[in-house]
Write a protein that holds these residues in place. Structure first.
Motif, PDB file in Angstrom:
ATOM      1  N   ARG A  40      30.497  -0.264  24.117  1.00 31.15           N
ATOM      2  CA  ARG A  40      30.076   0.845  23.454  1.00 31.15           C
ATOM      3  C   ARG A  40      29.262   1.300  22.891  1.00 31.15           C
ATOM      4  NH1 ARG A  40      35.725  -1.117  25.012  1.00 31.15           N
ATOM      5  NH2 ARG A  40      36.892  -0.969  23.276  1.00 31.15           N
ATOM      6  N   ALA A  41      28.441   1.655  23.339  1.00 30.35           N
ATOM      7  CA  ALA A  41      27.712   2.113  23.052  1.00 30.35           C
ATOM      8  C   ALA A  41      27.023   2.837  21.779  1.00 30.35           C
ATOM      9  CB  ALA A  41      27.610   3.736  23.979  1.00 30.35           C
ATOM     10  N   PRO A  42      25.979   2.590  21.210  1.00 32.37           N
ATOM     11  CA  PRO A  42      25.278   2.396  20.130  1.00 32.37           C
ATOM     12  C   PRO A  42      25.870   4.323  19.117  1.00 32.37           C
ATOM     13  CG  PRO A  42      23.477   2.343  21.037  1.00 32.37           C
ATOM     14  CD  PRO A  42      24.684   2.249  22.412  1.00 32.37           C
ATOM     15  N   TYR A  43      26.585   5.114  19.638  1.00 29.69           N
ATOM     16  CA  TYR A  43      26.440   6.091  19.541  1.00 29.69           C
ATOM     17  C   TYR A  43      27.483   6.344  19.679  1.00 29.69           C
ATOM     18  CZ  TYR A  43      25.408   6.629  24.126  1.00 29.69           C
ATOM     19  OH  TYR A  43      25.634   6.674  26.086  1.00 29.69           O
ATOM     20  N   TRP A  44      28.586   5.704  19.786  1.00 31.48           N
ATOM     21  CA  TRP A  44      30.066   5.667  20.055  1.00 31.48           C
ATOM     22  C   TRP A  44      30.309   4.328  19.067  1.00 31.48           C
ATOM     23  CZ3 TRP A  44      33.030   2.938  24.129  1.00 31.48           C
ATOM     24  CH2 TRP A  44      34.835   3.549  23.836  1.00 31.48           C
ATOM     25  N   GLU A 103      25.635  12.127  28.951  1.00 32.53           N
ATOM     26  CA  GLU A 103      26.380  11.542  27.375  1.00 32.53           C
ATOM     27  C   GLU A 103      25.563  12.375  26.433  1.00 32.53           C
ATOM     28  OE1 GLU A 103      27.902   7.814  27.826  1.00 32.53           O
ATOM     29  OE2 GLU A 103      28.397   8.725  29.124  1.00 32.53           O
ATOM     30  N   SER A 104      25.372  13.116  26.394  1.00 34.67           N
ATOM     31  CA  SER A 104      24.710  13.885  24.989  1.00 34.67           C
ATOM     32  C   SER A 104      25.876  14.818  24.737  1.00 34.67           C
ATOM     33  CB  SER A 104      23.327  14.352  25.240  1.00 34.67           C
ATOM     34  OG  SER A 104      23.159  15.679  24.126  1.00 34.67           O
ATOM     35  N   ASP A 105      26.324  15.563  26.142  1.00 30.84           N
ATOM     36  CA  ASP A 105      26.515  16.907  26.196  1.00 30.84           C
ATOM     37  C   ASP A 105      28.530  15.939  25.198  1.00 30.84           C
ATOM     38  OD1 ASP A 105      25.044  18.353  26.438  1.00 30.84           O
ATOM     39  OD2 ASP A 105      25.841  18.438  28.689  1.00 30.84           O
ATOM     40  N   TYR A 106      29.114  14.559  25.838  1.00 33.68           N
ATOM     41  CA  TYR A 106      30.036  14.606  25.847  1.00 33.68           C
ATOM     42  C   TYR A 106      30.259  13.781  24.668  1.00 33.68           C
ATOM     43  CZ  TYR A 106      34.164  11.388  27.193  1.00 33.68           C
ATOM     44  OH  TYR A 106      35.280  10.842  26.449  1.00 33.68           O
ATOM     45  N   TRP A 107      29.413  13.338  23.612  1.00 30.98           N
ATOM     46  CA  TRP A 107      29.300  12.417  22.801  1.00 30.98           C
ATOM     47  C   TRP A 107      29.114  13.134  20.994  1.00 30.98           C
ATOM     48  CZ3 TRP A 107      32.226   7.908  22.307  1.00 30.98           C
ATOM     49  CH2 TRP A 107      32.499   7.493  23.294  1.00 30.98           C
ATOM     50  N   GLY A 108      28.202  14.126  21.687  1.00 28.78           N
ATOM     51  CA  GLY A 108      27.801  14.859  20.846  1.00 28.78           C
ATOM     52  C   GLY A 108      26.338  15.338  19.920  1.00 28.78           C
ATOM     53  N   VAL A 109      25.813  14.355  20.197  1.00 25.18           N
ATOM     54  CA  VAL A 109      24.539  13.309  19.729  1.00 25.18           C
ATOM     55  C   VAL A 109      23.403  14.378  20.402  1.00 25.18           C
ATOM     56  CG1 VAL A 109      26.264  11.255  19.769  1.00 25.18           C
ATOM     57  CG2 VAL A 109      24.617  11.676  21.161  1.00 25.18           C
ATOM     58  N   PRO A 110      21.975  14.190  19.660  1.00 24.99           N
ATOM     59  CA  PRO A 110      20.621  14.159  20.286  1.00 24.99           C
ATOM     60  C   PRO A 110      20.691  13.527  22.376  1.00 24.99           C
ATOM     61  CG  PRO A 110      20.505  14.066  18.392  1.00 24.99           C
ATOM     62  CD  PRO A 110      22.006  13.375  18.419  1.00 24.99           C
ATOM     63  N   LEU A 111      19.987  14.639  22.456  1.00 22.47           N
ATOM     64  CA  LEU A 111      19.930  13.761  24.023  1.00 22.47           C
ATOM     65  C   LEU A 111      18.807  12.918  23.816  1.00 22.47           C
ATOM     66  CD1 LEU A 111      19.147  13.947  27.083  1.00 22.47           C
ATOM     67  CD2 LEU A 111      17.492  15.742  27.249  1.00 22.47           C
ATOM     68  N   ALA A 112      17.772  12.907  22.838  1.00 19.35           N
ATOM     69  CA  ALA A 112      16.510  11.737  22.784  1.00 19.35           C
ATOM     70  C   ALA A 112      17.018  10.396  22.140  1.00 19.35           C
ATOM     71  CB  ALA A 112      16.281  12.360  21.569  1.00 19.35           C
ATOM     72  N   THR A 144      20.664   9.274  23.523  1.00 19.84           N
ATOM     73  CA  THR A 144      21.233   9.199  24.608  1.00 19.84           C
ATOM     74  C   THR A 144      19.371   8.249  25.091  1.00 19.84           C
ATOM     75  OG1 THR A 144      21.428  10.748  25.816  1.00 19.84           O
ATOM     76  CG2 THR A 144      22.812  10.156  24.957  1.00 19.84           C
ATOM     77  N   GLN A 145      18.998   8.920  25.694  1.00 20.66           N
ATOM     78  CA  GLN A 145      18.072   8.727  26.738  1.00 20.66           C
ATOM     79  C   GLN A 145      16.938   7.054  26.114  1.00 20.66           C
ATOM     80  OE1 GLN A 145      15.371  12.241  26.334  1.00 20.66           O
ATOM     81  NE2 GLN A 145      15.818  13.238  27.753  1.00 20.66           N
ATOM     82  N   ALA A 146      17.240   7.235  24.854  1.00 24.45           N
ATOM     83  CA  ALA A 146      16.524   5.659  23.991  1.00 24.45           C
ATOM     84  C   ALA A 146      17.571   4.430  24.882  1.00 24.45           C
ATOM     85  CB  ALA A 146      16.374   5.568  23.059  1.00 24.45           C
ATOM     86  N   PHE A 147      18.835   5.281  24.735  1.00 22.41           N
ATOM     87  CA  PHE A 147      19.751   4.128  24.959  1.00 22.41           C
ATOM     88  C   PHE A 147      19.095   3.877  26.204  1.00 22.41           C
ATOM     89  CE2 PHE A 147      24.231   2.513  26.410  1.00 22.41           C
ATOM     90  CZ  PHE A 147      24.084   1.242  26.493  1.00 22.41           C
ATOM     91  N   LEU A 148      19.341   4.575  26.982  1.00 27.78           N
ATOM     92  CA  LEU A 148      19.759   4.564  29.101  1.00 27.78           C
ATOM     93  C   LEU A 148      18.118   4.115  29.412  1.00 27.78           C
ATOM     94  CD1 LEU A 148      22.241   7.529  29.299  1.00 27.78           C
ATOM     95  CD2 LEU A 148      22.583   5.237  29.647  1.00 27.78           C
ATOM     96  N   ALA A 149      17.766   3.977  29.213  1.00 33.24           N
ATOM     97  CA  ALA A 149      16.544   3.563  29.416  1.00 33.24           C
ATOM     98  C   ALA A 149      16.557   2.317  28.781  1.00 33.24           C
ATOM     99  CB  ALA A 149      15.459   4.070  28.129  1.00 33.24           C
ATOM    100  N   LYS A 150      16.864   1.937  27.701  1.00 32.81           N
ATOM    101  CA  LYS A 150      17.167   0.214  28.105  1.00 32.81           C
ATOM    102  C   LYS A 150      18.334  -0.213  29.231  1.00 32.81           C
ATOM    103  CE  LYS A 150      15.988   0.106  23.120  1.00 32.81           C
ATOM    104  NZ  LYS A 150      16.272  -0.572  21.661  1.00 32.81           N
ATOM    105  N   LYS A 151      19.365   0.223  28.741  1.00 29.46           N
ATOM    106  CA  LYS A 151      20.789   0.154  30.027  1.00 29.46           C
ATOM    107  C   LYS A 151      21.027   1.632  30.796  1.00 29.46           C
ATOM    108  CE  LYS A 151      23.133  -3.470  26.509  1.00 29.46           C
ATOM    109  NZ  LYS A 151      22.694  -4.523  27.026  1.00 29.46           N
ATOM    110  N   PRO A 152      20.571   1.611  31.770  1.00 25.95           N
ATOM    111  CA  PRO A 152      20.403   3.055  32.648  1.00 25.95           C
ATOM    112  C   PRO A 152      21.903   2.436  33.059  1.00 25.95           C
ATOM    113  CG  PRO A 152      18.520   1.266  33.817  1.00 25.95           C
ATOM    114  CD  PRO A 152      19.116   1.206  32.746  1.00 25.95           C
TER     115      PRO A 152
END
Length: 904
Positions: free
Chosen positions: A368-372, A301-310, A312-320
């Protein structure tokens, strides 16, 4: 109405022949009653079916011969020498070659042994044995040349899945109810799914318990039935039983513990007075959501959207699973069907049938993820989908709700005079769909500060550039919908002139109405509702046309073994002109009827649907890994004319079928048929060109293949009997012929742009199973019946638009799905059935392959590059079931279904 009344009066002014009532009971060799047996007065269309107790009653002429036939049993003829005739039918093999059918000829009914065309006959028992919840899915596991697949996250497509025969799309199979044309759906498939750019009838809406049998003609039949019959005809025959009925309670669940289903169906019938009957079915069902989103990788997700790994990790911890909800939508349905008729005199009767279906489907768009959809670019999201603080915003998932109403009804009159069979009928039908989008937003805004930011949304969301009115915090939208209805009048006349010649002729008048229903302003203004834009009033409206058709059909039995059947038809449409088609078919039997050779040659046509001519809308589509709002322009619009897009014309086809049947014993049969179908000027929904798409007669295509059916019954195994069946479809050719017919405005564009690109080519041709085989066995012993069915789905190939290299493709592997059924007849009235579908939990699997080019090979042979491509193919690499990319059967895995049936 006056004209109809006059027609009925004239048809009644006939010379009456003496007739008598014949009644009796039909049983099998074990003494069990056989419901649904066809009984036809030989040489006429006069016929009835046995009720649930095997009883029947029919009025025939003196000296008539009755023909008794039933799927899996030998045909039997009886002279009507008394008023009561009881019959015992002997079992035959598989889909019996001698089953009487009414589909495929406009003259007298014939058996599968004597017809010149390949016809599958599927009984109600066959459909029920699959354990599938809907009629279309039951056919998927009974007819090799029939395919349908669930398409997750495709908006309105979730209301009814596309289906097809011989890989030719839903628009090229004509659906009949008791021989009368069923209305099309109002839905036009516009997403990347089978049937893109087409529409079809909603066959999933038909309650299975109302069906006596289904006759599927696997041959072009435009000359006999008109438009939409290029691939074949499906005739659904409704039940006629009058004595007793049944109630069925069914429930089910997936192996994952979701998709819970519960339903109840009641079928019953009775006589009406001394001369009439009525049979009705009521069916209610509810299916819960089955969700298959998969677990996302934070790094991907981090690579795809070009956002920090932290992030996507924070979001997917809530919604795997990334918050996605996709797979099989929640569906509630209420279905009603009635079939009836009554004798008016000794040689005339009226008949009727009617159906109404309501379905409500709840499905979801992509999360719609918060980094989208970021709170940095749209600060108001923190209040709209949180408590006002940026930390409270975790994205949102729009929902799509569809309300569908479908109805059809036929009222008809039959008369037999001097051997002339006259059938006059009026049929109405319609389909309406209204959509609702919730948990969404409209991202349009007014930049009053002139700073290029969406500051104004912080306090006043949804300030529309084209309307000073402020819509604050709106999350529910009414995008409108679509509606289609038709009115059909038929007059069909036939007669067996001699023992060698029969004739049929008739006419059909049809009016069609299509409506695009406008949405509320908030749903279409600016960018429109996120995930599903509403219908703009400028693109909405009502559209209609009419057509008149006539046909002539002559069948000649030159000898008892040699038959030739010819048909010609003329159709005249009010909006695009006329079409003339013909068909010639023949059959020859030899070796004491053990061998049958058959074949047909025909031309066909398919009129462009009103949906294809007048649809104009904005829609969300995947483009370059993101969602873009694009447009479909009407084929008759000024925009289309300015682009040099020609008006649509009818598709034309040439059909060839050759086959043979082999029946060396009463328990074994085998048929093999070759088909070759060329479609000229095939209508497609074009690829996006400069942000616009439109319908155009863009390509010619050719489809060729083999169908085979084999059955062997009455194999004694212990104290029980075993029946084996094997059937299959193998596609030899399914391809575009010649170059794409691009409008001049497209060919003039730089970069070799085209309205029909490689992705669409793959969607239409290679993303269908190369072959499909069904091998099954049924074992009856005592009160138990065991069935084991194996369906092999051949490989498919899809070329995704998001691949960085044109040499890459997605290939799905050949897979076998195994279904187990156990039926226990506890008492004469009570039975229990357990079906485990896909008992080995087989899921479609794909791999990315190369066409052999150096650039594609470099990607396939490099794990890192290959993984990057997998992450970029319409989300499929990251989300398991986001769209249709060539998978060819359900991704839900194992299903458990239990039903309890009680006969009144």
């Amino acid at each position: 109405m006056k004209k109809i009344a006059l027609l009925l009066f004239l048809l009644n002014v006939t010379f009456l022949f003496a007739q008598k009532d014949i009644s009796g009971v039909v049983k099998d060799n074990s003494g069990s009653a056989l419901p649904g047996v066809n009984i036809i007065e030989k040489g006429t269309n006069n016929g009835v079916s046995t009720d649930i107790d095997g009883a029947y009653k029919i009025k025939v002429k003196d000296g008539a011969t009755l023909v008794f036939s039933y799927v899996g049993f030998s045909k039997l003829e009886k002279q009507a020498t008394s008023t009561r005739i009881d019959v015992v039918l002997s079992e035959e093999g598989g889909q019996a070659l001698d089953e009487i059918v009414v589909t495929g000829t406009r003259t007298a009914p014939r058996s599968n042994t004597t017809t010149a065309l390949p016809i599958d006959v599927i009984s109600a028992k066959d459909l029920a044995s699959t354990g599938q919840a809907s009629f279309d899915k039951a056919l998927q596991y009974k007819i090799p040349s029939f395919n349908t697949v669930q398409t997750p996250v495709n908006d309105a497509t979730s209301l009814l899945d596309p289906y097809e025969i011989r890989n030719l799309g839903p628009s090229r199979t004509l659906i009949l109810i008791n021989g009368k044309r069923k209305n099309m759906s109002s839905l036009l498939y516009t997403q990347t799914s089978p049937g893109r750019g087409e529409t079809g009838a909603d066959i999933s809406a038909i309650p299975q318990d109302a069906i006596e049998r289904v006759e599927i003609l696997r041959d072009g039949a435009s000359a006999q039935y008109g438009s939409d019959a290029i691939a074949g005809v499906m005739n659904i025959i409704l039940k006629k039983s009058t004595n007793g009925g049944s109630a069925t309670l069914r429930t089910g669940i997936t192996g994952k513990g979701d998709g819970e289903m519960i339903g109840i169906s009641i079928n019953n019938g009775s006589t009406v007075g001394d001369k009439g009957f009525v049979n009705y079915t009521v069916d209610f069902s509810k299916v819960q959501l089955a969700n298959r989103p998969g677990i996302l990788s934070a790094q991907d997700e981090s690579d795809y959207w070009g956002v920090p790994l932290a992030t996507t990790q924070a979001f997917l911890a809530k919604k795997p699973d990334g918050g996605n909800v996709n797979g099989s939508p929640e569906t509630a349905a209420a279905k009603f069907e009635v079939n009836g008729g009554s004798d008016l005199s000794e040689n005339s009767k009226i008949y009727y049938n009617a159906a109404y279906v309501y379905k409500k489907v709840n499905s979801f768009a992509n999360y719609r993820a918060p980094y989208w959809r970021t709170v940095e670019s749209m600060p108001y999201l923190a209040s709209l989908y949180g408590n006002g603080t940026p930390a409270s915003y975790v994205g949102y998932v729009p929902t799509f709700i569809g309300d569908l109403n479908d109805y059809n009804a036929t009222l008809g009159y039959k008369n037999v005079t001097n051997g002339w069979n006259t059938d006059a009928s009026v049929t109405i039908g319609g389909n309406k769909q209204i959509y609702t989008v919730t948990n969404s937003q409209n991202r349009s805004y007014t930049d009053t500060n002139g700073n290029g930011k969406q500051d104004d949304f912080i306090t006043e969301p949804f300030i529309y550039a084209r309307d000073p009115k402020v819509y604050t915090g709106q999350t529910t939208f009414r995008p409108g919908g679509t509606s289609f209805n038709h009115l059909v009048g038929n007059i069909d006349i036939s007669k067996v002139l001699t023992d060698k010649v029969s004739i049929g002729f008739g006419t059909e008048f049809r009016t069609e109405n299509f409506e695009v229903i406008a949405g509320d302003k908030q749903s279409y203004d600016g960018m429109g509702a996120d995930s599903f834009q509403g219908n703009d009033p400028a693109n909405s409206g009502k559209f209609n046309r009419y057509n008149l058709g006539a046909y002539l059909d002559i069948a000649v039995d030159f000898t008892e073994d040699f038959l030739v059947n010819g048909t010609v038809r003329h159709e005249d449409y009010s909006d695009f002109g006329a079409a003339n088609v013909w068909k010639l078919s023949s059959r020859y039997k030899f070796a004491d009827d053990k061998f049958t050779l058959r074949g047909s040659l025909s031309t066909g046509f398919r009129a462009p649907s009103l949906h294809q001519i007048y649809t104009e809308k904005s829609q969300s589509t995947f483009s370059g890994g993101a969602i873009a709002v694009t447009g479909i322009i009407s084929n008759v619009s000024t925009a289309a004319r300015s682009l040099g897009v020609p008006k649509l014309t009818a598709e034309k086809s040439n059909n060839l079928t050759l086959g043979f049947g082999f029946k060396p014993t009463k328990n074994f049969n085998f048929t093999l048929d070759y088909y070759n179908i060329k479609v000229k000027d095939r209508i497609v929904l074009g690829n996006l060109v400069n942000g616009q798409a439109y319908f155009v007669n863009a390509i010619d295509s050719r489809t060729a293949g083999l169908d085979f059916v084999a059955g062997y019954r009455n194999i004694m195994l212990g104290t029980g009997k075993l029946a084996l069946n094997l059937s299959g479809n193998y596609t030899l050719v399914n391809e575009r012929v010649g170059s794409v017919k691009n409008p001049a405005s497209v060919t003039a564009l730089p970069g070799n742009q085209t309205v029909f690109n490689a992705t669409q080519d793959a969607l239409m041709f290679t993303s269908r199973p190369k072959f499909k085989y069904i091998f099954g066995g049924d074992y009856e012993i005592g009160k138990f019946n065991f069935s084991l069915n194996n369906t092999v789905f051949g490989p498919t190939k899809f070329k995704n638009a998001d691949y960085s290299d044109p040499g890459l493709s997605t290939e799905f592997e050949t897979k076998m799905v195994t279904d187990l059924g156990i039926n226990f007849n506890a008492t004469k009235s009570l039975s229990l059935a357990l079906n485990v579908n896909n008992i080995f939990n087989v899921i479609p699997k794909y791999k990315i392959t190369s066409d052999g080019s150096a650039s594609a090979n470099a990607i396939v042979n490099n794990p890192a590059l290959l993984h990057a491509q997998d992450m970029n193919i319409t989300f499929d690499g990251r989300y398991n079931t986001m769209s249709y990319d060539g998978f060819h059967f359900s991704q839900l895995g194992t299903m458990f279904n239990l039903s309890l049936n009680y006969k009144f």
